[in-house]
Design a protein around this motif. Sequence first.
Motif, mmCIF file in Angstrom:
data_model
loop_
_atom_site.group_PDB
_atom_site.id
_atom_site.type_symbol
_atom_site.label_atom_id
_atom_site.label_comp_id
_atom_site.label_asym_id
_atom_site.label_seq_id
_atom_site.Cartn_x
_atom_site.Cartn_y
_atom_site.Cartn_z
ATOM 1 N N ASN A 123 0.834 -1.219 0.000
ATOM 2 C CA ASN A 123 0.000 0.000 0.000
ATOM 3 C C ASN A 123 0.862 1.260 0.000
ATOM 4 O OD1 ASN A 123 1.007 0.114 2.573
ATOM 5 N ND2 ASN A 123 -0.947 0.436 3.590
ATOM 6 N N THR A 124 2.080 1.154 -0.511
ATOM 7 C CA THR A 124 2.971 2.311 -0.426
ATOM 8 C C THR A 124 3.001 3.122 -1.721
ATOM 9 O OG1 THR A 124 4.886 1.019 -1.129
ATOM 10 C CG2 THR A 124 4.502 1.198 1.235
ATOM 11 N N ASP A 165 0.098 4.689 1.999
ATOM 12 C CA ASP A 165 -0.690 5.723 1.359
ATOM 13 C C ASP A 165 -2.168 5.322 1.370
ATOM 14 O OD1 ASP A 165 -0.890 7.990 -0.618
ATOM 15 O OD2 ASP A 165 -1.618 6.354 -1.869
ATOM 16 N N THR A 166 -3.052 6.278 1.637
ATOM 17 C CA THR A 166 -4.471 5.938 1.758
ATOM 18 C C THR A 166 -5.058 5.458 0.426
ATOM 19 O OG1 THR A 166 -4.909 8.290 1.528
ATOM 20 C CG2 THR A 166 -5.070 7.399 3.726
ATOM 21 N N GLU A 167 -4.691 6.126 -0.665
ATOM 22 C CA GLU A 167 -5.247 5.744 -1.963
ATOM 23 C C GLU A 167 -4.828 4.321 -2.339
ATOM 24 O OE1 GLU A 167 -4.409 8.628 -5.018
ATOM 25 O OE2 GLU A 167 -5.076 7.216 -6.561
ATOM 26 N N SER A 182 -5.589 -4.841 8.555
ATOM 27 C CA SER A 182 -5.069 -3.552 8.068
ATOM 28 C C SER A 182 -3.779 -3.254 8.817
ATOM 29 C CB SER A 182 -6.061 -2.435 8.342
ATOM 30 O OG SER A 182 -7.336 -2.775 7.855
ATOM 31 N N ALA A 183 -2.904 -2.532 8.169
ATOM 32 C CA ALA A 183 -1.620 -2.213 8.815
ATOM 33 C C ALA A 183 -1.831 -1.273 10.002
ATOM 34 C CB ALA A 183 -0.684 -1.610 7.788
ATOM 35 N N GLN A 184 -0.728 -0.791 10.551
ATOM 36 C CA GLN A 184 -0.774 -0.144 11.871
ATOM 37 C C GLN A 184 -1.082 1.346 11.857
ATOM 38 O OE1 GLN A 184 1.811 -0.862 10.128
ATOM 39 N NE2 GLN A 184 3.615 0.346 10.605
ATOM 40 N N LEU A 185 -1.267 1.940 10.681
ATOM 41 C CA LEU A 185 -1.484 3.385 10.654
ATOM 42 C C LEU A 185 -2.979 3.701 10.741
ATOM 43 C CD1 LEU A 185 1.119 4.524 7.988
ATOM 44 C CD2 LEU A 185 1.374 4.313 10.455
ATOM 45 N N SER A 186 -3.343 4.493 11.745
ATOM 46 C CA SER A 186 -4.754 4.756 11.996
ATOM 47 C C SER A 186 -5.413 5.513 10.849
ATOM 48 C CB SER A 186 -4.901 5.542 13.301
ATOM 49 O OG SER A 186 -4.594 4.705 14.386
ATOM 50 N N ASN A 187 -4.687 6.427 10.206
ATOM 51 C CA ASN A 187 -5.314 7.163 9.099
ATOM 52 C C ASN A 187 -5.646 6.227 7.936
ATOM 53 O OD1 ASN A 187 -2.507 6.892 8.571
ATOM 54 N ND2 ASN A 187 -2.624 8.468 7.005
ATOM 55 N N ILE A 188 -4.869 5.163 7.786
ATOM 56 C CA ILE A 188 -5.132 4.171 6.737
ATOM 57 C C ILE A 188 -6.394 3.372 7.100
ATOM 58 C CG2 ILE A 188 -4.218 2.071 5.616
ATOM 59 C CD1 ILE A 188 -2.480 4.380 4.826
#
Lengths: 297, 400
Positions: free
Chosen positions: B76-77, B83-85, B105-111
């Motif tokens: 997802n990079t 990256d969100t998209e 889902s990975a560890q980033l909350s915004n994702i």
Amino acid sequence: MDFLKLVLQLLIPGLCLGCVYGLNGIGSALLYKGSHTINNAQGAIVGLGALIGYSIQQGLKIGLIASTAIVVVITFFIGVFLQVFIISRVERRSSMYVVIATLALSLIISSISMLTFGSWTFESATIIIHGSKYLHINFVNVDILWSNIIAIIISFIAMISIHLFLNRTSFGMAMRSAAMDSFAAESCGVSVVKTRAVTWGIMAALGALGGCLMGPLFGISAGIGIAMGNKGNTGAVLGGYGNMYGAIIGGLIIGMVETIFGYIYSPYQSAFTYALFLVFLLLLPKGIMNEKAIEEG
Amino acid sequence: MRIIKKLFVLLLLAFVSVLVACGSKGEESLKIGYFGNLPEAGDCLVQRNTIKLFVEKWNKEKTFGDVTVEYYEYDNTNNGAQDTEMSIKAAQKLINQDQVDIIISAQLSNIIQATGQLINDAEVIDIGLGLSATWMQQGWDYVYRTALNNDYQVPGMTAKMKELNQNDVALLYQNTDNCLTFRDTFKAEAAKSGLNIVADEMLPAEGGTGITGQVTKAINSNPDCIFITAMGGSFGTVVKQLRQSGYKGMIYLGQPLTTTEVDSIGSEEVNGVAMFSPYIAYNRVEDCKNEFCKNVLQAYFDKYGTCPQTDMIYKIWDAMLLIENAVKTAKSTDAKEIQAVIKTLKFQGCAGTMDFTRGSNECYFGAQAWVYTGQGVAGGPTLLEDWLKTDLSSKVKMTK
């Protein structure tokens, strides 16, 4: 006295950051002057250099200065290699191809660094003098890190060395002539292929030098170079893109302004720094050193 | 013309591949999907390694009877960062193409915030590893968390600061969703506890070198202690700068340091760095005192020959335990049936009992106070209460 203490607390680290941005900026300026293109891979090379430095420190059990010297040599040849085997082949088509190729190189180098070292931050060897990491300044009662001071000194030595190399050696003068007019230089027997390769070598070595010098202050990670590369480029534009001395001044300004705005009002640190950059561009479109005028002169 | 023919054949092959992939849904299988930073040898590698470890074990031991477990993963990079998209695209592929039953889902909350609605609407189980309170407030029925919500750390932290007479707190926070919500919660709890925020400085979201001004201001505000909330991997740089700038007091962190961050700060300087967390990372398996966590680390070490450098191992391990318990209890791979049984589950995890019976889709509600001692490997992390009784605490200025 408190004000003087604050000035020292901000001035020395700001100056140190500025010097490192300046080192990156010099590389960008030399490249732009020589081939009218930009290198998007500079940040990745900075990170790679810092990681190589860390590996050397761990593997050979040597200190910061010795490992940095080895890194500078290694990355010089990495830069030459990239130019000879990749950049020289794509720049025959268009300078835009170089921009895209360096973007691809940036992603490749970053990915390899990430795969090899992960996203972790590693401890760099540091500078210890008389058993202390700090220089204590008595009259204002402030401790300044030797790593900051040494980074500033080494950066200035590197800048002066580049200046002397370009102005006092025949190869340096060949590089300058090739940068001014490659066809005329070639007709006079200058090997433009060699000068461009050395330009890339110097650019990579200066970036890696900056990465290694930042290690004791921020730790070493694959991502350390991205911001440094970008800010070095910004400083180079501010100084007058293509002008080495402008890149140094521009880097110093970015480092100082960033540090001061971080202190005054941190939420707008980046916005203020880059707003100031835009103001400079609007008022001095040719940069602080009035690069176009110098070129014409 | 030949190029057009070749393109047509390629497109046809791609179409057939998609059809075959879709057609395989009918077989008895449990499909687990994951998206994260695949080239990264950090948190995401620990996540992927642990998922693979469990999938291999489940299939070998036939944990779910005749059900075969399949694993799908996507990067997802974009430009080296999650990256969100790209995450939304990865989630869409997992849902529509691979037809997975569960997504980690990975560890980033915004994702997780960006992909949660999509996954929830598709009625696929989503286990997020991020710590921010925000994405759990969306009311998504299919989205779960097996890590500790940041909000549950804060009351204990502010209470401890008050107890230690650390009334003036300087705050350093990164400009990310997770850190901003953590900071807001901290400020609210600090106000309730009667703590004063003497500095409130933002650090660049991308990390890096532009933090000297903020660090100087935090120190010059003359605080009793400093609280930092930043993205994992960024703490080390900030702590290092604070210590190098002469700060001798206690530093509280929003999450534990990785073992390499402890190394990068230096063992002496890490003494007095505290955090409220259910668990902590160790350099060596034998340093871990908690039997359950020690077994987790040992299993990982046996498989991959290294001790994970981050507490992410516990979060992903708990996620896999949730899947194992839920599928076994539901006796089905159907997401609806799994979702129905999760709210009845209560079982042992890395941080104690994972209790989903409260109905909030979360399982942990409290943390322990840890501190790095600066002694031994990985800074010799220990419980804060034990550290306060030792001479090591006397080397740290407990108040200004």
